[in-house]
Design a protein around this motif. Structure first.
Motif, PDB file in Angstrom:
ATOM      1  N   TRP A 341     -32.454 -38.281 -16.331  1.00 42.95           N
ATOM      2  CA  TRP A 341     -31.961 -37.685 -17.581  1.00 42.95           C
ATOM      3  C   TRP A 341     -32.887 -38.021 -18.741  1.00 42.95           C
ATOM      4  O   TRP A 341     -33.225 -37.153 -19.563  1.00 42.95           O
ATOM      5  N   ALA A 342     -33.340 -39.284 -18.805  1.00 44.33           N
ATOM      6  CA  ALA A 342     -34.211 -39.692 -19.909  1.00 44.33           C
ATOM      7  C   ALA A 342     -35.566 -38.995 -19.830  1.00 44.33           C
ATOM      8  O   ALA A 342     -36.128 -38.586 -20.857  1.00 44.33           O
ATOM      9  N   ARG A 343     -36.111 -38.847 -18.652  1.00 40.42           N
ATOM     10  CA  ARG A 343     -37.440 -38.232 -18.526  1.00 40.42           C
ATOM     11  C   ARG A 343     -37.389 -36.721 -18.768  1.00 40.42           C
ATOM     12  O   ARG A 343     -38.327 -36.148 -19.320  1.00 40.42           O
ATOM     13  N   LEU A 344     -36.318 -36.064 -18.370  1.00 39.29           N
ATOM     14  CA  LEU A 344     -36.192 -34.643 -18.677  1.00 39.29           C
ATOM     15  C   LEU A 344     -35.992 -34.416 -20.170  1.00 39.29           C
ATOM     16  O   LEU A 344     -36.354 -33.357 -20.698  1.00 39.29           O
ATOM     17  N   VAL A 348     -37.482 -31.717 -23.127  1.00 34.50           N
ATOM     18  CA  VAL A 348     -36.616 -31.009 -24.075  1.00 34.50           C
ATOM     19  C   VAL A 348     -37.123 -31.215 -25.486  1.00 34.50           C
ATOM     20  O   VAL A 348     -37.108 -30.293 -26.322  1.00 34.50           O
ATOM     21  N   ALA A 349     -37.601 -32.423 -25.805  1.00 36.22           N
ATOM     22  CA  ALA A 349     -38.098 -32.708 -27.152  1.00 36.22           C
ATOM     23  C   ALA A 349     -39.300 -31.847 -27.507  1.00 36.22           C
ATOM     24  O   ALA A 349     -39.515 -31.518 -28.681  1.00 36.22           O
ATOM     25  N   ASN A 350     -40.089 -31.458 -26.512  1.00 37.67           N
ATOM     26  CA  ASN A 350     -41.238 -30.590 -26.762  1.00 37.67           C
ATOM     27  C   ASN A 350     -40.900 -29.113 -26.636  1.00 37.67           C
ATOM     28  O   ASN A 350     -41.783 -28.260 -26.822  1.00 37.67           O
ATOM     29  N   PRO A 358     -31.281 -31.574 -18.779  1.00 32.39           N
ATOM     30  CA  PRO A 358     -31.143 -32.964 -18.326  1.00 32.39           C
ATOM     31  C   PRO A 358     -29.756 -33.293 -17.791  1.00 32.39           C
ATOM     32  O   PRO A 358     -29.622 -34.067 -16.837  1.00 32.39           O
ATOM     33  N   ILE A 359     -28.725 -32.711 -18.370  1.00 28.81           N
ATOM     34  CA  ILE A 359     -27.362 -32.994 -17.905  1.00 28.81           C
ATOM     35  C   ILE A 359     -27.098 -32.303 -16.574  1.00 28.81           C
ATOM     36  O   ILE A 359     -26.510 -32.880 -15.658  1.00 28.81           O
ATOM     37  N   MET A 360     -27.559 -31.054 -16.454  1.00 29.49           N
ATOM     38  CA  MET A 360     -27.273 -30.291 -15.243  1.00 29.49           C
ATOM     39  C   MET A 360     -27.982 -30.863 -14.022  1.00 29.49           C
ATOM     40  O   MET A 360     -27.420 -30.909 -12.933  1.00 29.49           O
ATOM     41  N   LEU A 398     -42.258 -37.277 -11.785  1.00 28.76           N
ATOM     42  CA  LEU A 398     -43.667 -37.259 -12.158  1.00 28.76           C
ATOM     43  C   LEU A 398     -43.871 -37.917 -13.520  1.00 28.76           C
ATOM     44  O   LEU A 398     -44.813 -38.703 -13.706  1.00 28.76           O
ATOM     45  N   ARG A 399     -42.978 -37.630 -14.453  1.00 27.77           N
ATOM     46  CA  ARG A 399     -43.079 -38.277 -15.762  1.00 27.77           C
ATOM     47  C   ARG A 399     -42.791 -39.779 -15.656  1.00 27.77           C
ATOM     48  O   ARG A 399     -43.396 -40.584 -16.386  1.00 27.77           O
TER      49      ARG A 399
END
Length: 481
Positions: A341-344, A348-350, A358-360, A398-399
């Protein structure tokens, strides 16, 4: 907020496709996607596909060799046992051996089915492919069994003083077999970690591969024990072969079927920790520590069986270990879900992903609902949804690797490929559970009746049956007026 995909990095003068492929190979990432290639050409250019094609026929050949070796060993052992018990040597024929093999294989398939269901349920957050699962299962059931058979036979002959030494087999089972069998089962983990490292992004995936390898080994080993026990009972007067077979199936196929998968799990934990750690010392010591712990646990298990410790005690200890690992698995799965969730959220921020992605795609419940709903909406929607979930998971991991320092700038090109593929799947795949029902809205009673009527075979109208002409009093052949 930017909605454009990440721009490609400026190419230096010394950059080339070969250099990019090399950088990805060093980072453990898949090769760059070449547009315009058909499925067959893409298959031909992948060395791993050809390795897989050659692997399964090779395993079939090893399985035939294993059958021949066990045919000789078991028939000889049964003949010696009947001569010792009844005074008359009764050696089973090939037909009797094959009949026992078929009967015992059907019992072993029960253990195989239970293990497959368990490991398919465990491997849900970032599922491995069916091909990798099949490779791990076949490796444990064929390659590991054959290697262990050859090495254990040779080692048992080395530690046995003479034919009268009754403790030679016990010493081999306790001090040699655990190290040989655990090394044979764990070899597939190291090969997969080297060849397809980008596929294994978490410890859970490595545990699944190790568990399937141990499951395949346990099933084949159980078949050997079942055949030997069944033939003993069939050729010795006064012994119920079916009852003896049921007892050993209850003992090995149900009560202690967790042995080999559990021991292989310890090695998998060490390999999984090594893959996700930057320290070179940890990368060397973690797999070694996991293997040593697995061999020691296997040694303790064989020792309890050899010295005659009550099976209830062994099963109780194994149950506590499995319960501890399940609790640890739950914590690990929840932690991995939070990391995804944090990496997705970084994407989203970009502006490259939507706010609900991230939630789904980081929760078990949401992913399961998407897959169930897509299943009822046709194979195309299901395939697109599964690929979307797969790409989201790989993108998040990957992130993670970039942040942890495990992957260098080679990850930028792979991120672009995943983001482009995710964008292409948006219209075909299910990507949100808001207002989504598992049952499609058009699945009503009236539509079901209409569909059934449209697809029922229609009855063809019968040709009319005409009444026969009335009979006249004119004789046959008489001239008509």
């Amino acid at each position: 907020m930017s909605t454009q995909l990440p721009a490609p990095t400026e190419r230096r003068d010394d950059s080339s496709p070969a250099r990019e492929r090399r950088a990805r190979r060093i980072a453990g990432l898949p090769r760059p996607v070449e547009p315009g290639l058909t499925g067959w050409r893409r298959f031909r250019r992948s060395p791993l596909n050809w390795v897989t094609v050659a692997f399964f026929p090779f395993c079939g050949f090893l399985l035939w060799l294993t059958y021949r070796v066990y045919l000789t060993n078991i028939t000889t052992a049964v003949g010696d046992y009947t001569e010792q018990q009844a005074g008359t040597r009764s050696t089973p024929t090939i037909a009797q051996f094959n009949e026992a093999l078929w009967k015992c294989t059907k019992l072993a398939l029960v253990t195989l089915a239970i293990g497959l269901v368990v490991y398919f349920l465990l491997d849900r957050l970032r599922p491995t492919t069916l091909r990798l699962k099949a490779v791990a299962l076949v490796w444990g059931g064929v390659v590991a069994v054959y290697v262990s058979l050859v090495v254990n036979t040779w080692a048992a002959a080395m530690v046995t003083a003479d034919e009268a030494d009754e403790m030679g087999s016990a010493r081999a089972a306790i001090f040699i077999a655990p190290f040989v069998e655990e090394a044979a089962k764990a070899t597939v983990l190291f090969l997969l970690a080297i060849l397809v490292r980008h596929r294994f992004l978490s410890v859970i995936q490595m545990i699944t591969m190790a568990g399937l390898s141990g499951l395949g080994f346990a099933v084949v080993e159980d078949i050997v024990y079942y055949i030997r026990m069944y033939l003993y009972g069939s050729l010795v007067y006064g012994v119920d072969a079916d009852d003896a077979l049921r007892q050993i199936f209850y003992l090995r196929g149900l009560l202690t079927c967790w042995g080999h998968p559990l021991f292989a799990t310890f090695t998998a934990i060490g390999v999984g920790v090594a893959l996700r750690n930057r320290s070179k010392l940890v990368r060397v010591l973690a797999p070694l520590a996991g293997f040593c712990f697995a061999a020691c646990a296997h040694m303790a298990f064989n020792g309890t069986q050899t010295v005659g410790i009550d099976t209830t005690t062994t099963v109780t200890i194994g149950a506590f270990i499995i319960l501890f690992l399940l609790l640890r698995y739950i914590r690990l799965a929840l932690a991995e879900s939070r990391q995804m969730w944090a990496r997705l959220e970084d994407f989203v921020a970009n502006g490259w992903l939507s706010r609900q992605d991230p939630i789904m795609f980081s929760r078990y419940r949401s992913r399961l609902k998407l897959i169930c709903a897509a299943t009822l909406r046709g194979p195309r929607r299901l395939i697109a949804t599964v690929r979307l979930i797969h790409d989201m998971s790989e993108l998040a991991h990957l992130r993670m690797g970039v942040i942890n320092g495990l992957i260098d700038d080679a990850a930028i090109g792979r991120e672009r490929e995943l983001l482009f593929h995710i964008r292409s799947l948006r219209g075909r795949a299910l990507d949100t559970t808001d207002g989504l029902t598992v049952k499609p809205p058009n699945w009503t009673r009236q539509n079901a009746k209409r569909w059934i009527r449209a697809h029922l075979p229609r009855r063809r109208p019968k040709p009319p049956v005409f009444a026969p002409p009335p009979q006249t009093q004119i004789p046959v052949g008489a001239p008509q007026r």
